[in-house]
Design a protein around this motif. Structure first.
Motif, PDB file in Angstrom:
ATOM      1  N   LYS A 180      -3.388  51.696 -21.496  1.00 47.95           N
ATOM      2  CA  LYS A 180      -2.943  51.342 -20.110  1.00 47.95           C
ATOM      3  C   LYS A 180      -2.651  52.551 -19.333  1.00 47.95           C
ATOM      4  CE  LYS A 180      -2.218  46.618 -21.396  1.00 47.95           C
ATOM      5  NZ  LYS A 180      -1.201  45.579 -21.648  1.00 47.95           N
ATOM      6  N   ALA A 181      -1.514  53.310 -20.135  1.00 44.52           N
ATOM      7  CA  ALA A 181      -0.990  54.523 -19.146  1.00 44.52           C
ATOM      8  C   ALA A 181      -1.983  55.403 -18.847  1.00 44.52           C
ATOM      9  CB  ALA A 181       0.241  55.011 -19.953  1.00 44.52           C
TER      10      ALA A 181
ATOM     11  N   LYS B 154      -7.114  57.075 -13.017  1.00 45.79           N
ATOM     12  CA  LYS B 154      -7.119  56.475 -11.922  1.00 45.79           C
ATOM     13  C   LYS B 154      -6.882  57.417 -10.721  1.00 45.79           C
ATOM     14  CE  LYS B 154      -6.832  52.508  -8.493  1.00 45.79           C
ATOM     15  NZ  LYS B 154      -6.411  51.313  -8.330  1.00 45.79           N
TER      16      LYS B 154
ATOM     17  N   LEU C 100      -5.467  46.872 -12.391  1.00 46.48           N
ATOM     18  CA  LEU C 100      -6.365  47.746 -11.842  1.00 46.48           C
ATOM     19  C   LEU C 100      -7.695  46.877 -11.249  1.00 46.48           C
ATOM     20  CD1 LEU C 100      -6.111  50.514 -14.577  1.00 46.48           C
ATOM     21  CD2 LEU C 100      -5.395  50.735 -12.352  1.00 46.48           C
TER      22      LEU C 100
ATOM     23  N   VAL D 134      -2.292  54.828  -8.111  1.00 43.74           N
ATOM     24  CA  VAL D 134      -2.204  54.026  -9.345  1.00 43.74           C
ATOM     25  C   VAL D 134      -1.632  52.816  -9.222  1.00 43.74           C
ATOM     26  CG1 VAL D 134      -1.045  54.325 -11.621  1.00 43.74           C
ATOM     27  CG2 VAL D 134      -1.619  56.386 -10.619  1.00 43.74           C
TER      28      VAL D 134
ATOM     29  N   VAL E  97       1.324  48.182 -13.184  1.00 45.05           N
ATOM     30  CA  VAL E  97       0.987  47.141 -14.434  1.00 45.05           C
ATOM     31  C   VAL E  97       2.187  46.057 -14.502  1.00 45.05           C
ATOM     32  CG1 VAL E  97       0.520  47.107 -16.980  1.00 45.05           C
ATOM     33  CG2 VAL E  97      -0.245  48.685 -15.503  1.00 45.05           C
TER      34      VAL E  97
ATOM     35  N   GLU F 185      -4.242  54.340 -16.070  1.00 44.53           N
ATOM     36  CA  GLU F 185      -3.571  54.656 -14.688  1.00 44.53           C
ATOM     37  C   GLU F 185      -3.607  55.999 -14.353  1.00 44.53           C
ATOM     38  OE1 GLU F 185       0.636  53.455 -15.117  1.00 44.53           O
ATOM     39  OE2 GLU F 185       0.034  51.587 -15.170  1.00 44.53           O
ATOM     40  N   LYS F 186      -3.316  56.989 -15.271  1.00 46.37           N
ATOM     41  CA  LYS F 186      -3.283  58.456 -14.933  1.00 46.37           C
ATOM     42  C   LYS F 186      -5.065  58.758 -14.703  1.00 46.37           C
ATOM     43  CE  LYS F 186      -1.650  62.657 -15.397  1.00 46.37           C
ATOM     44  NZ  LYS F 186      -2.946  63.573 -15.132  1.00 46.37           N
TER      45      LYS F 186
ATOM     46  N   LEU G  21      -2.874  45.184 -16.893  1.00 46.28           N
ATOM     47  CA  LEU G  21      -3.144  46.192 -16.199  1.00 46.28           C
ATOM     48  C   LEU G  21      -3.798  45.620 -14.952  1.00 46.28           C
ATOM     49  CD1 LEU G  21      -3.009  49.351 -15.863  1.00 46.28           C
ATOM     50  CD2 LEU G  21      -5.515  49.225 -16.862  1.00 46.28           C
TER      51      LEU G  21
END
Length: 369
Positions: free
Chosen positions: A344-345, A351, A18, A9, A12, A348-349, A16
């Motif tokens: 956004k969270a 991913k 990513l 992860v 951020v 992340e999860k 973000l």
């Protein structure tokens, strides 16, 4: 975008992060692959040559290096080798598939140390050239390694496109998003599959019914332009989607996709999730670039060239994934404030879950590791 055979992860900070701009865990070639030898600068023990004496040559796919996407990213890898290592570089452009064979043959005749074929559409032409020139080293993007002298660089973009689809579903205001491809080939449909799966996952998690126009993953059928070099077709396809209510479009079509971005900006009714390289930085349509499903062609091409010049060329395949930052989701730039902290969270999860295998990607176009 284009493959023929065989597949954390991030923190951020404001936006973000990513992104696949750096490929920290790319596998380093070792003795697990076979080594082409025999030419003056061939890899293997004692085969290293000065990078300044090393000549890397590239054959573009259709659309050329002005596609702000696939070809551009690979060419950037060669330019990085030139700038950082002093390597000699050259390219020839393919307008149609009929150009692949003569273009590859011309670079072999030009005594290039490595010939980089950009795209799985060139797999057959590259394979034939490799058989006819066993001492010539080849690198091919979006196709598999073939011993003894073709090194394949592949990317599981379905993983990152899954995140792009989830993002699109979270951000749509109309409840309709869309995707289309340049050609119906695995390196294109892999993006479209992942995008659809990400939207479906959002619907399952949120109890929503966001609709995807342009691609039916189960039937492997949908909106295909038939070319990578026609912005006019991209504009027409995007206009159709917008008229049907789609407000986020994911084009997987090189220069054809630029037409979709232009139409989105012109209409003021849609935003774009771009492909390959960060569209906010690479195109003239940053106003509509929500994000980009990236793959690290620049970095992986550069690494393969660097290793070849150091006498470490092998046919051990490279596979870019979310885990090694070979694929990813670019920052949201001007759209950052519009993407909620919750989304956004969740990204992340997602991913982390894809990397852990908790979320399974089912696209049939995924490379096999």
């Amino acid at each position: 975008m284009r493959r023929v055979s065989k597949v954390a992860v991030v923190a951020v900070t404001g936006a973000l992060a990513l992104t696949a701009s750096a490929c920290g865990d790319k596998p380093k070639d070792d003795d697990k692959g076979s080594t082409a030898s025999g030419s003056p600068s061939a890899g293997g023990a004692g085969g290293a040559t000065s990078a300044a004496d090393f000549k890397a040559c590239m054959v573009t796919d259709q659309g050329g290096v002005d596609d702000r996407s696939f070809n551009a990213a690979a060419w950037a890898g060669l330019n990085q080798a030139k700038d950082q290592l002093g390597m000699q570089i050259k390219k020839v452009d393919s307008k149609t598939e009929n150009d692949y064979v003569p273009n590859i043959d011309s670079l072999v005749a030009d005594k290039c140390d490595v010939v980089v074929a950009v795209g799985g559409l060139m797999a057959k032409a590259t394979s034939e050239a490799a058989k006819n020139n066993p001492n010539q080293k080849f690198i091919i993007v979006d196709s598999s390694s073939v011993e003894p002298n073709i090194k394949g660089l592949e990317y599981n973009t379905a993983q990152a496109a899954f995140m792009g689809g989830y993002l699109a579903a979270a951000q749509t205001k109309t409840g309709k998003v869309a995707t289309f491809g340049g050609m119906k080939i695995p390196p294109v449909t892999i993006y479209m599959d992942g995008f659809v799966e990400g939207v479906n996952y959002y619907n399952q998690q949120k109890g929503k019914s966001v609709q995807v126009l342009g691609w039916d993953e189960a039937k492997q059928d949908g909106s295909i332009a038939g070319k990578f070099d026609s912005p006019g077709d991209g504009e027409r396809i995007a206009n159709d989607f917008i008229n049907q209510g789609a407000d986020i479009i994911h084009p997987v079509a090189g220069q054809t996709g630029l037409g979709a971005a232009s139409k989105a900006k012109q209409s003021g009714k849609a935003s774009i999730i771009w492909v390959d390289v960060d569209g906010y930085e690479s195109t003239n349509d940053k106003e509509v670039m929500l994000s980009t499903v990236t793959k690290s062609m620049k970095d992986s091409v550069f690494l393969a060239l660097k290793e070849a010049a150091a006498g470490q060329y092998t046919t051990k395949p490279y596979l870019g994934t979310l885990e090694n930052d070979g694929v990813g989701l670019a920052p949201f730039h001007d759209f950052d404030s519009q993407v909620s902290a919750e989304t956004k969270a969740e990204l992340e999860k997602i991913k982390a879950d894809i990397i852990a295998g908790t979320i399974k990607i089912t696209s049939p176009s995924q490379p096999k590791s």
